[in-house]
Design a protein around this motif. Sequence first.
Motif, PDB file in Angstrom:
ATOM      1  N   ALA A 426       0.854  -1.192   0.000  1.00  0.00           N
ATOM      2  CA  ALA A 426       0.000   0.000   0.000  1.00  0.00           C
ATOM      3  C   ALA A 426       0.884   1.235   0.000  1.00  0.00           C
ATOM      4  CB  ALA A 426      -0.907  -0.003   1.214  1.00  0.00           C
ATOM      5  N   GLY A 427       0.508   2.236  -0.813  1.00  0.00           N
ATOM      6  CA  GLY A 427       1.329   3.431  -0.944  1.00  0.00           C
ATOM      7  C   GLY A 427       0.667   4.663  -0.382  1.00  0.00           C
ATOM      8  N   THR A 428       1.336   5.801  -0.571  1.00  0.00           N
ATOM      9  CA  THR A 428       0.832   7.076  -0.064  1.00  0.00           C
ATOM     10  C   THR A 428       0.016   7.828  -1.104  1.00  0.00           C
ATOM     11  OG1 THR A 428       2.904   8.140  -0.733  1.00  0.00           O
ATOM     12  CG2 THR A 428       2.758   7.290   1.523  1.00  0.00           C
ATOM     13  N   SER A 429      -0.061   7.295  -2.348  1.00  0.00           N
ATOM     14  CA  SER A 429      -0.866   7.925  -3.392  1.00  0.00           C
ATOM     15  C   SER A 429      -1.487   6.843  -4.249  1.00  0.00           C
ATOM     16  CB  SER A 429      -0.010   8.872  -4.248  1.00  0.00           C
ATOM     17  OG  SER A 429       0.998   8.156  -4.939  1.00  0.00           O
ATOM     18  N   VAL A 430      -2.495   7.226  -5.031  1.00  0.00           N
ATOM     19  CA  VAL A 430      -3.196   6.255  -5.864  1.00  0.00           C
ATOM     20  C   VAL A 430      -3.709   6.965  -7.119  1.00  0.00           C
ATOM     21  CG1 VAL A 430      -5.382   6.643  -4.654  1.00  0.00           C
ATOM     22  CG2 VAL A 430      -5.039   4.527  -5.922  1.00  0.00           C
ATOM     23  N   VAL A 431      -3.635   6.271  -8.263  1.00  0.00           N
ATOM     24  CA  VAL A 431      -4.167   6.798  -9.522  1.00  0.00           C
ATOM     25  C   VAL A 431      -5.610   6.329  -9.663  1.00  0.00           C
ATOM     26  CG1 VAL A 431      -3.951   6.824 -12.030  1.00  0.00           C
ATOM     27  CG2 VAL A 431      -1.891   6.821 -10.598  1.00  0.00           C
ATOM     28  N   MET A 432      -6.528   7.276  -9.737  1.00  0.00           N
ATOM     29  CA  MET A 432      -7.944   6.956  -9.858  1.00  0.00           C
ATOM     30  C   MET A 432      -8.366   7.024 -11.334  1.00  0.00           C
ATOM     31  SD  MET A 432      -8.917   6.377  -6.701  1.00  0.00           S
ATOM     32  CE  MET A 432     -10.685   6.618  -6.568  1.00  0.00           C
ATOM     33  N   CYS A 433      -9.577   6.557 -11.619  1.00  0.00           N
ATOM     34  CA  CYS A 433     -10.072   6.547 -12.997  1.00  0.00           C
ATOM     35  C   CYS A 433     -10.255   7.976 -13.516  1.00  0.00           C
ATOM     36  CB  CYS A 433     -11.410   5.811 -13.080  1.00  0.00           C
ATOM     37  SG  CYS A 433     -11.308   4.076 -12.599  1.00  0.00           S
ATOM     38  N   GLY A 434     -10.088   8.137 -14.831  1.00  0.00           N
ATOM     39  CA  GLY A 434     -10.325   9.419 -15.468  1.00  0.00           C
ATOM     40  C   GLY A 434      -9.101  10.270 -15.649  1.00  0.00           C
ATOM     41  N   SER A 435      -7.968   9.874 -15.036  1.00  0.00           N
ATOM     42  CA  SER A 435      -6.756  10.682 -15.133  1.00  0.00           C
ATOM     43  C   SER A 435      -5.544   9.815 -14.823  1.00  0.00           C
ATOM     44  CB  SER A 435      -6.828  11.863 -14.153  1.00  0.00           C
ATOM     45  OG  SER A 435      -5.587  12.551 -14.093  1.00  0.00           O
ATOM     46  N   THR A 533     -17.430   6.158  -7.470  1.00  0.00           N
ATOM     47  CA  THR A 533     -18.668   5.899  -6.733  1.00  0.00           C
ATOM     48  C   THR A 533     -18.486   6.381  -5.299  1.00  0.00           C
ATOM     49  OG1 THR A 533     -19.161   3.959  -8.091  1.00  0.00           O
ATOM     50  CG2 THR A 533     -20.281   4.137  -5.968  1.00  0.00           C
ATOM     51  N   ARG A 534     -19.455   7.135  -4.775  1.00  0.00           N
ATOM     52  CA  ARG A 534     -19.322   7.742  -3.438  1.00  0.00           C
ATOM     53  C   ARG A 534     -20.117   6.958  -2.405  1.00  0.00           C
ATOM     54  NH1 ARG A 534     -21.760  12.547  -0.571  1.00  0.00           N
ATOM     55  NH2 ARG A 534     -23.431  12.305  -2.084  1.00  0.00           N
ATOM     56  N   THR A 535     -19.471   6.593  -1.302  1.00  0.00           N
ATOM     57  CA  THR A 535     -20.115   5.960  -0.153  1.00  0.00           C
ATOM     58  C   THR A 535     -19.620   6.647   1.118  1.00  0.00           C
ATOM     59  OG1 THR A 535     -18.366   4.272  -0.057  1.00  0.00           O
ATOM     60  CG2 THR A 535     -20.361   3.723  -1.319  1.00  0.00           C
ATOM     61  N   THR A 536     -20.123   6.210   2.268  1.00  0.00           N
ATOM     62  CA  THR A 536     -19.676   6.770   3.543  1.00  0.00           C
ATOM     63  C   THR A 536     -19.105   5.677   4.423  1.00  0.00           C
ATOM     64  OG1 THR A 536     -21.867   6.496   4.546  1.00  0.00           O
ATOM     65  CG2 THR A 536     -21.409   8.589   3.435  1.00  0.00           C
ATOM     66  N   PHE A 549     -16.068   9.694  11.033  1.00  0.00           N
ATOM     67  CA  PHE A 549     -16.939   9.653   9.862  1.00  0.00           C
ATOM     68  C   PHE A 549     -16.203  10.190   8.650  1.00  0.00           C
ATOM     69  CE2 PHE A 549     -20.332  11.605   7.168  1.00  0.00           C
ATOM     70  CZ  PHE A 549     -21.010  10.438   6.863  1.00  0.00           C
ATOM     71  N   GLY A 550     -16.492   9.604   7.470  1.00  0.00           N
ATOM     72  CA  GLY A 550     -15.839  10.069   6.259  1.00  0.00           C
ATOM     73  C   GLY A 550     -16.592   9.657   5.011  1.00  0.00           C
ATOM     74  N   TYR A 551     -16.140  10.183   3.882  1.00  0.00           N
ATOM     75  CA  TYR A 551     -16.713   9.881   2.567  1.00  0.00           C
ATOM     76  C   TYR A 551     -15.661   9.168   1.735  1.00  0.00           C
ATOM     77  CZ  TYR A 551     -20.364  13.090   4.009  1.00  0.00           C
ATOM     78  OH  TYR A 551     -21.375  13.691   4.685  1.00  0.00           O
ATOM     79  N   VAL A 552     -16.105   8.135   0.992  1.00  0.00           N
ATOM     80  CA  VAL A 552     -15.185   7.287   0.239  1.00  0.00           C
ATOM     81  C   VAL A 552     -15.534   7.361  -1.250  1.00  0.00           C
ATOM     82  CG1 VAL A 552     -14.239   4.962  -0.041  1.00  0.00           C
ATOM     83  CG2 VAL A 552     -15.011   5.743   2.223  1.00  0.00           C
ATOM     84  N   LYS A 559      -9.387   3.418  -4.050  1.00  0.00           N
ATOM     85  CA  LYS A 559     -10.303   4.303  -3.349  1.00  0.00           C
ATOM     86  C   LYS A 559      -9.545   5.399  -2.631  1.00  0.00           C
ATOM     87  CE  LYS A 559     -10.648   1.488   0.893  1.00  0.00           C
ATOM     88  NZ  LYS A 559     -11.581   0.781   1.801  1.00  0.00           N
ATOM     89  N   LEU A 560     -10.260   6.484  -2.346  1.00  0.00           N
ATOM     90  CA  LEU A 560      -9.775   7.595  -1.542  1.00  0.00           C
ATOM     91  C   LEU A 560     -10.799   7.874  -0.451  1.00  0.00           C
ATOM     92  CD1 LEU A 560      -8.554  10.045  -4.331  1.00  0.00           C
ATOM     93  CD2 LEU A 560      -7.088   8.807  -2.726  1.00  0.00           C
ATOM     94  N   THR A 561     -10.332   8.031   0.766  1.00  0.00           N
ATOM     95  CA  THR A 561     -11.219   8.333   1.891  1.00  0.00           C
ATOM     96  C   THR A 561     -10.989   9.768   2.339  1.00  0.00           C
ATOM     97  OG1 THR A 561     -11.244   6.026   2.619  1.00  0.00           O
ATOM     98  CG2 THR A 561     -11.887   7.699   4.237  1.00  0.00           C
ATOM     99  N   PHE A 562     -12.080  10.518   2.476  1.00  0.00           N
ATOM    100  CA  PHE A 562     -12.014  11.923   2.879  1.00  0.00           C
ATOM    101  C   PHE A 562     -12.683  12.074   4.249  1.00  0.00           C
ATOM    102  CE2 PHE A 562     -11.856  11.772  -1.697  1.00  0.00           C
ATOM    103  CZ  PHE A 562     -10.852  12.670  -2.007  1.00  0.00           C
ATOM    104  N   PRO A 563     -11.887  12.203   5.309  1.00  0.00           N
ATOM    105  CA  PRO A 563     -12.491  12.366   6.638  1.00  0.00           C
ATOM    106  C   PRO A 563     -13.332  13.630   6.702  1.00  0.00           C
ATOM    107  CG  PRO A 563     -10.130  12.857   6.683  1.00  0.00           C
ATOM    108  CD  PRO A 563     -10.415  12.272   5.345  1.00  0.00           C
ATOM    109  N   ALA A 564     -14.471  13.530   7.394  1.00  0.00           N
ATOM    110  CA  ALA A 564     -15.360  14.680   7.555  1.00  0.00           C
ATOM    111  C   ALA A 564     -14.795  15.586   8.643  1.00  0.00           C
ATOM    112  CB  ALA A 564     -16.771  14.220   7.892  1.00  0.00           C
TER     113      ALA A 564
END
Length: 622
Positions: A426-435, A533-536, A549-552, A559-564
């Motif tokens: 597991a790394g500190t960055s990730v390439v997501m779809c679209g870019s 796709t967005r989940t929590t 709590f966060g958004y994924v 995936k990327l997780t964004f803490p609220a």
Amino acid sequence: MMKKTNLLILMFLSTFSFGQVGINNPSPKSTLEITATKTDGSTSEGLIIPRLPGNALFASIALGIYGNNQNGSIVYVTLPADNDKQIGQTIHVNGKGYYYFDADQNQWLKLGDGTSIYSADGTLASPRHVTMDGNNLGFTGGRIGMGIASPDPSAILDLTSTVDGFLVPRMTEAQMNAIIHPAHGLQIFCTDCFNDLGCLMINDSKDPLIPNWGSLCSSNVPTGHITDLQCSSATNSGTLHSGVAASGVSSSITYTGANGGTYPSAAFNSIGVTGLTANLDGGSLVNGSGNLIFTITGTPSAVGTASFNITVGGASCTLSIPVVDFTASVITLECSTAVFSPNTITQGDAYTGTLTVPYTGGNGDTYPQQSFTQNGLTFTLPAGTLATGNGNLVYNVTGAATASGPMSVPISFGSVSCNVNMTVSAGTSVVMCGSSKAWARHNVGADTSLNPDIPVKGINGNYYQWGRIDVVADPDTPPGAISGWNTTPAPNLSWNASGSELAPAKNTANDPCPTGFRVPTRTEWNLLVNNSTRTTIGTTGGSPTNFGFGYVLTCGSNKLTFPAAGYREPTAGNLDYRGANSYYQSSTELGTTGQYYFDTVYGGVASNSSRLYGWSVRCISE
């Protein structure tokens, strides 16, 4: 005598007081008030107004019965007017029911119909102006204005704004080319045309069966046109082998009589020997003569000639490339003893190394270059010669792994194949779809030793005002007002020195992201959101102590997780909405005091007129 009797009864039942009439009611509260004789249902109650068929109302038109003096008259229509009589005053008398006469419109209108310009076709009798939350919509003289009450007399549609633009439909080049029979003048925005720069495109062909998409890019150059394509003198690089995926194979075709315009990306499938595609990246022609480079991909189905019918800039020709037999062979591939060097691959981190795969039973023959991509890594076996007996196939490996965990690498040589197994850290960055850009998996200021997908206090990170590098708060900052809160917005270009969405440039003096990363643009946030796709995760609830709590955002296995983390208010820096929401900064400006941002609750990119909020920062690779 009957009229007098009815009047006498009415007088007995009614009370007249100050010009008001009450029936069964001694104290009328209005001009006429009728009270039921009984309320137990034992008698028929109600008011019966004149009843007549719709045709009777139609007949009254010729006699001029209903006019201004009858404005507001009510009748009950027992039968709708005949179809040929639903005109003029009775155009709406199409069913049973109560109707009232509107003298202003000179029409009978049905009571309680609910029909309006919002729910049925209709005609506006005069200019109309509609507003909602300060936004204007105007209809004047057959013209429509959005953002303005009175559209310009020269425009059928007038869009007026100083903060928002006009957004045409956005789609990929493949989706654009899949539009069936596009109209002459049809416009779209191609998101990946011209090497992923994107461009406004217009179909300038009058033949819907043969569209011709021209570009309206910021370079303001014309659509490319060519006088002649010279496939017969094409220069081919690399060799195509039957049953072997094409690798390092390309063809250069000379053109003449070009106008210096642009051309979109294109792909041409082979005929004869099938299974191959000649790919052309979009770009610009030179004036006069030049060359187009086509990259050949796919696996040829047989030995022979692969032909491609090429059309670029209105000129066509047929490109032919020979396909030869693949004679190199081995008896076995020893994937179980294959070795990566270096032997550690980390998700999102650039990797440059080799994969060595032993083989037995080599026949000493030559073989062409072979290449394939797996999990974001490109494996290239350079052209070479097999040993007679045992030897090694050495692949050059470059790129960045997009997913962590077990990775299976398929190795094929001729008719022999096997899989090399490897675990990606597991790394500190990730390439997501679209870019192809890599996103940091942690917020700026978060503890990167913690799992970024498990919301805890340590991954919330710091808060930053737009355009500034200074930390204005962290997870331990008390929730109240912050002394010395900066109330001066940072100037434009503070984070994106170029000011361009397509070619952003990091302003290192103010950007809080680490080396190799920068604050993302609005366009980059949109690409992430639109391809995920967005989940929590966790339990929502606004509280200064809710860090769980966060958004994924998920794309395939990444995936990327964004803490609220909530945010700090613009006036004095008070904390708000931690554990429920958070805003993430972009480098894109809105006017001189606002900006665009990613709203985790809304799940999209929004705008705000104040740069004084303290928001979270998530970085993207440069």
